[in-house]
Design a protein around this motif. Structure first.
Motif, PDB file in Angstrom:
ATOM      1  N   MET A   1      10.683  -0.589   4.238  1.00  0.00           N
ATOM      2  CA  MET A   1       9.322  -1.050   4.584  1.00  0.00           C
ATOM      3  C   MET A   1       8.920  -2.280   3.763  1.00  0.00           C
ATOM      4  SD  MET A   1       6.668  -0.890   6.475  1.00  0.00           S
ATOM      5  CE  MET A   1       6.744   0.605   7.463  1.00  0.00           C
ATOM      6  N   VAL A   2       9.368  -2.316   2.477  1.00  0.00           N
ATOM      7  CA  VAL A   2       9.084  -3.509   1.662  1.00  0.00           C
ATOM      8  C   VAL A   2       9.658  -4.747   2.353  1.00  0.00           C
ATOM      9  CG1 VAL A   2       9.638  -4.648  -0.527  1.00  0.00           C
ATOM     10  CG2 VAL A   2       8.845  -2.276  -0.523  1.00  0.00           C
ATOM     11  N   ARG A   3      10.879  -4.610   2.836  1.00  0.00           N
ATOM     12  CA  ARG A   3      11.536  -5.704   3.566  1.00  0.00           C
ATOM     13  C   ARG A   3      10.686  -6.126   4.784  1.00  0.00           C
ATOM     14  NH1 ARG A   3      14.754  -9.762   2.597  1.00  0.00           N
ATOM     15  NH2 ARG A   3      14.384 -10.826   4.544  1.00  0.00           N
ATOM     16  N   SER A   4      10.158  -5.145   5.513  1.00  0.00           N
ATOM     17  CA  SER A   4       9.330  -5.451   6.691  1.00  0.00           C
ATOM     18  C   SER A   4       8.038  -6.156   6.294  1.00  0.00           C
ATOM     19  CB  SER A   4       8.966  -4.173   7.448  1.00  0.00           C
ATOM     20  OG  SER A   4      10.134  -3.528   7.867  1.00  0.00           O
ATOM     21  N   GLU A 274      -4.961 -10.608   3.653  1.00  0.00           N
ATOM     22  CA  GLU A 274      -3.633 -10.477   4.263  1.00  0.00           C
ATOM     23  C   GLU A 274      -3.008  -9.104   3.970  1.00  0.00           C
ATOM     24  OE1 GLU A 274      -2.138 -12.259   6.405  1.00  0.00           O
ATOM     25  OE2 GLU A 274       0.036 -12.151   6.146  1.00  0.00           O
ATOM     26  N   VAL A 275      -3.314  -8.550   2.808  1.00  0.00           N
ATOM     27  CA  VAL A 275      -2.797  -7.207   2.497  1.00  0.00           C
ATOM     28  C   VAL A 275      -3.312  -6.215   3.550  1.00  0.00           C
ATOM     29  CG1 VAL A 275      -2.915  -5.304   0.829  1.00  0.00           C
ATOM     30  CG2 VAL A 275      -2.457  -7.631   0.041  1.00  0.00           C
ATOM     31  N   ILE A 276      -4.595  -6.335   3.882  1.00  0.00           N
ATOM     32  CA  ILE A 276      -5.160  -5.487   4.951  1.00  0.00           C
ATOM     33  C   ILE A 276      -4.407  -5.739   6.261  1.00  0.00           C
ATOM     34  CG2 ILE A 276      -7.234  -5.085   6.369  1.00  0.00           C
ATOM     35  CD1 ILE A 276      -7.716  -4.043   3.591  1.00  0.00           C
ATOM     36  N   ARG A 277      -4.215  -7.009   6.575  1.00  0.00           N
ATOM     37  CA  ARG A 277      -3.542  -7.347   7.839  1.00  0.00           C
ATOM     38  C   ARG A 277      -2.114  -6.793   7.886  1.00  0.00           C
ATOM     39  NH1 ARG A 277      -0.251 -10.493  10.724  1.00  0.00           N
ATOM     40  NH2 ARG A 277       0.645 -11.480   8.868  1.00  0.00           N
ATOM     41  N   GLY A 283       1.387  -1.011  10.983  1.00  0.00           N
ATOM     42  CA  GLY A 283       1.057   0.369  11.328  1.00  0.00           C
ATOM     43  C   GLY A 283       1.224   1.343  10.173  1.00  0.00           C
ATOM     44  N   ILE A 284       1.071   0.842   8.948  1.00  0.00           N
ATOM     45  CA  ILE A 284       1.195   1.739   7.792  1.00  0.00           C
ATOM     46  C   ILE A 284      -0.123   2.498   7.622  1.00  0.00           C
ATOM     47  CG2 ILE A 284       1.749   1.899   5.336  1.00  0.00           C
ATOM     48  CD1 ILE A 284       2.921  -0.979   5.571  1.00  0.00           C
ATOM     49  N   ARG A 285      -0.050   3.802   7.650  1.00  0.00           N
ATOM     50  CA  ARG A 285      -1.256   4.630   7.452  1.00  0.00           C
ATOM     51  C   ARG A 285      -1.225   5.185   6.034  1.00  0.00           C
ATOM     52  NH1 ARG A 285      -4.071   7.415  11.084  1.00  0.00           N
ATOM     53  NH2 ARG A 285      -5.279   7.750   9.179  1.00  0.00           N
ATOM     54  N   PRO A 286      -1.934   4.552   5.105  1.00  0.00           N
ATOM     55  CA  PRO A 286      -1.838   4.983   3.710  1.00  0.00           C
ATOM     56  C   PRO A 286      -2.634   6.256   3.424  1.00  0.00           C
ATOM     57  CG  PRO A 286      -3.410   3.184   3.906  1.00  0.00           C
ATOM     58  CD  PRO A 286      -2.855   3.416   5.293  1.00  0.00           C
ATOM     59  N   SER A 419       3.332  -4.754  -0.967  1.00  0.00           N
ATOM     60  CA  SER A 419       4.478  -3.889  -1.277  1.00  0.00           C
ATOM     61  C   SER A 419       4.173  -2.974  -2.457  1.00  0.00           C
ATOM     62  CB  SER A 419       5.715  -4.749  -1.596  1.00  0.00           C
ATOM     63  OG  SER A 419       6.074  -5.511  -0.469  1.00  0.00           O
ATOM     64  N   LEU A 420       3.527  -3.538  -3.471  1.00  0.00           N
ATOM     65  CA  LEU A 420       3.136  -2.711  -4.620  1.00  0.00           C
ATOM     66  C   LEU A 420       2.234  -1.569  -4.158  1.00  0.00           C
ATOM     67  CD1 LEU A 420       3.056  -2.428  -7.804  1.00  0.00           C
ATOM     68  CD2 LEU A 420       0.885  -3.679  -7.667  1.00  0.00           C
ATOM     69  N   PHE A 421       1.271  -1.878  -3.320  1.00  0.00           N
ATOM     70  CA  PHE A 421       0.336  -0.848  -2.851  1.00  0.00           C
ATOM     71  C   PHE A 421       1.058   0.182  -1.967  1.00  0.00           C
ATOM     72  CE2 PHE A 421      -4.072  -3.110  -3.272  1.00  0.00           C
ATOM     73  CZ  PHE A 421      -3.815  -3.333  -4.617  1.00  0.00           C
ATOM     74  N   TYR A 422       1.944  -0.304  -1.140  1.00  0.00           N
ATOM     75  CA  TYR A 422       2.706   0.618  -0.286  1.00  0.00           C
ATOM     76  C   TYR A 422       3.491   1.615  -1.147  1.00  0.00           C
ATOM     77  CZ  TYR A 422       6.431   2.418   2.614  1.00  0.00           C
ATOM     78  OH  TYR A 422       7.293   3.253   3.245  1.00  0.00           O
ATOM     79  N   LEU A 423       4.152   1.078  -2.185  1.00  0.00           N
ATOM     80  CA  LEU A 423       4.968   1.936  -3.050  1.00  0.00           C
ATOM     81  C   LEU A 423       4.093   2.861  -3.884  1.00  0.00           C
ATOM     82  CD1 LEU A 423       7.486  -0.854  -4.124  1.00  0.00           C
ATOM     83  CD2 LEU A 423       8.030   1.135  -2.666  1.00  0.00           C
TER      84      LEU A 423
END
Lengths: 428, 428
Positions: A1-4, A274-277, A283-286, A419-423
């Motif tokens: 996902m980081v790659r995406s 952009e982080v929001i975008r 389609g990441i649902r945090p 990516s930081l937030f996703y992780l």
């Protein structure tokens, strides 16, 4: 996902187009300016388009200092040479007829004090200590030279000076005045404080060596004009489990009156949107809420950041991380984290994800001015760390234009934060 | 001493002023151009001023391809739209009256071959595969897209095409044609090969979707004009013990006809001269000879690098290291080394010296085109590694101007090379 996340960021022109719009439609968006209102409306719209499920404006009383009109020139014998000069933020105006006075050059407060009242009184003090080019960290060089700008006026006024001219805080040799905030000390006469371009500073210094009687004329109508209404602009994607807390990314929406404010801090605002975008588009649902905050009035009195923190405390909001991007839309090299050792250990384990992007310098240390008031309530304060070599070429000057922001460097920053937030959303 | 090298580099404006002079007095200094002669004389002078104890010109026969005049436009129904287009290096001219033909867009040789002679013959082939923006290493993205430019003409001519238009190799969306070298395959008709700006490429692609009968007109007088005399420019500080060998730093002096060539490769030349100046100014007396070489004709047929290597072999010169700086005057991040494992181990031990400057990425790998012919005779080949995000914005285009070179980034590179040589001089 980081790659995406990185691939989406690097193939989209939306963030850069938004930066262009912000800088073109709302340049000089200082607190109290109509351009700042334009910027509020514009970025509110960007957040909606980015896919935020909630967008709102948080009212805040902000200062309203007017830059007015400024004229400055040197009188060197029969020659009159116009200066590239602009008032520092918060400066009082000159008398309507202007000030003409001889000039005394100093490089430090020690040097000023050694001159004493006799040689300072009635004159214009010219602070001309350059930023140290041998320091690799240009923020450190800035920090060591900023006292002249921030406190120089009152130090000089205490000895009877009638105004101060301050060498622009930049490592570049240029003709742009780089302005910025100054503060008067209570109980000391307020005198006009003017930034002068580095090339002009070098010229004045040279002329003074040949002729100690060089005079400078300064006329400025800049003035404080009372407080006014402003808004922090906030957008979020609400988490599936909002009780887990908020991952906040922010920048400051205001910029100096003399600049489009592309790096400082259009870039940080646009990256936060952009982080929001990126979350929305991919389609990441945090679990946590992802929130972008565009703060008011970082440049003058930081009322936006303080208002945000007060409200967060009142509403018992739980911030896992509050990160600011305010070091320009330059090549990101990592993050600074202000947190306890245990959390830092968890964060350090995420470094390998950032190695392929060379954004893996994770330092314990300073965050950003706007998120600092959250210190007691947010678990982790953070900053996006960028390569600092070019930053002060642009900082607080008319040269801070969007064509000096590289779309890839800007977007590597957006992707790094997302990516930081996703992780973090998965690990905390 | 490493600290002193960096401090001297970061406080001096000589290197940047030299870069300005080179780009202003000798823009478009392609092999065979009078500007290249100007550049030879200018940089010879820079080397003398830098304190080289020996400066000489090494004659080399270089190609002489003339860019001539070029005109290109699209005919879309009744509309005629001018294109930002320039010939690729080595291209033959069009017929005097120009070429008007319909256009067929392809993205790969496979796609071209699948179309076959029937759909290619008599047409202009338009190669429109962009560089991949998702690759973090932009040189890799360049490498994967360059086949269209280098070999596209002959591949298309083999199927009867009358000319090729090639999308510029850049990640930017701009209106600058980015030119570069192309090669014809023996035994296949030579057809004109033209680079077109990325925005124009996007427009043509869009028009073709609406109207497959879009025609393009190309007229160019570019032409090969036989070989001519050129010179590698060489300056050195002779070592106390020259038998220990030579530490060579180089760049290439030629640049494309359409550009001031600030990053590619004015920067590499100026940095190499600066290494001499740093040793001289700081009074460092090396054991090894420090040599700066400004190579001729990197862009067309690399005759300069080959001539240098031949002469070095003939004269039994002993090169400990031959390093090239040809990745722009951008933020240096480290070095590439092409050498045996034992030498790499010795070099890796020098990394801690470069950590404070964030120039400590030491990779085993590619050096530079001009030093590559020294492979069999030099102990270590090397390259200065820079951050590549912005490089292809400038590469081979009119946008490669000195105002896009940051003085600090340029000088961090000079200091890195000089420091490496200083340390190697003591360890080897």
């Amino acid at each position: 996902m980081v790659r995406s996340i990185y691939s989406e960021a690097l193939t989209s022109r939306i963030a850069y187009n938004n930066l262009l719009l912000l800088c073109r439609q709302a340049p000089g968006r200082l607190s109290g300016s109509p351009q700042l209102n334009t910027a509020v409306q514009l970025t509110r719209q960007f957040l909606l388009e980015a896919g935020a499920d909630t967008v709102y404006l948080q009212p805040v009383l902000i200062p309203n200092w007017k830059p007015g009109q400024t004229e400055a020139h040197v009188l060197n014998g029969n020659r009159k040479v116009a200066l590239h000069a602009l008032p520092l933020g918060n400066s009082v105006p000159s008398p309507a007829e202007g000030i003409t006075a001889s000039v005394v050059e100093v490089h430090s407060f020690d040097e000023l004090n050694a001159l004493g009242r006799e040689r300072v009184s009635g004159r214009i003090v010219f602070y001309n200590r350059p930023m140290d080019p041998t320091l690799i960290n240009t923020f450190a060089a800035y920090g060591r030279a900023a006292d002249q700008r921030v406190s120089g006026a009152s130090k000089a006024a205490a000895l009877g000076a009638v105004a101060v001219l301050v060498r622009s805080l930049t490592l570049a040799s240029d003709t742009f005045p780089h302005t910025g905030q100054m503060r008067y000390q209570e109980g000391i006469a307020k005198i006009p404080a003017i930034a002068v371009a580095t090339r002009d500073a070098d010229s004045i210094s040279c002329w003074l060596k040949q002729n100690p009687d060089v005079q400078v004329f300064i006329k400025t109508t800049c003035r404080p004009a009372g407080d006014t209404a402003g808004y922090n602009v906030i957008g979020e994607i609400r988490g599936k489990n909002p009780a887990k807390g908020i991952l906040l990314t922010g920048g400051h929406l205001d910029a100096w009156y003399n600049t489009p404010g592309a790096h400082d801090d259009g870039a940080g605002c646009i990256q936060s949107i952009e982080v929001i975008r990126l979350f929305h588009t991919l389609g990441i649902r945090p679990e946590h809420t992802i929130r972008a905050v565009l703060f008011m009035d970082e440049e003058i009195t930081q009322t936006g950041g303080r208002k945000y923190a007060q409200t967060a405390t009142l509403e018992k909001e739980n911030h896992l991380i509050a990160l600011e991007s305010d070091r320009g839309g330059l090549l990101p090299v990592g993050f600074t984290f202000d947190c306890n050792e245990k959390d830092l250990e968890i964060l350090q384990k995420l470094k390998p994800y950032f190695e392929p992007y060379r954004t893996d310098t994770f330092l314990k240390g300073g965050s950003g001015t706007d998120v600092a008031p959250l210190r007691s309530s947010a678990r982790i304060l953070a900053g996006l760390l960028t390569d600092s070599q070019r930053y002060f070429d642009y900082h607080h000057s008319a040269y801070d234009t969007p064509d000096h922001v590289n779309i890839r460097e800007l977007q590597l920053g957006s992707a790094a934060i997302a990516s930081l937030f996703y992780l973090m959303d998965r690990r905390f």
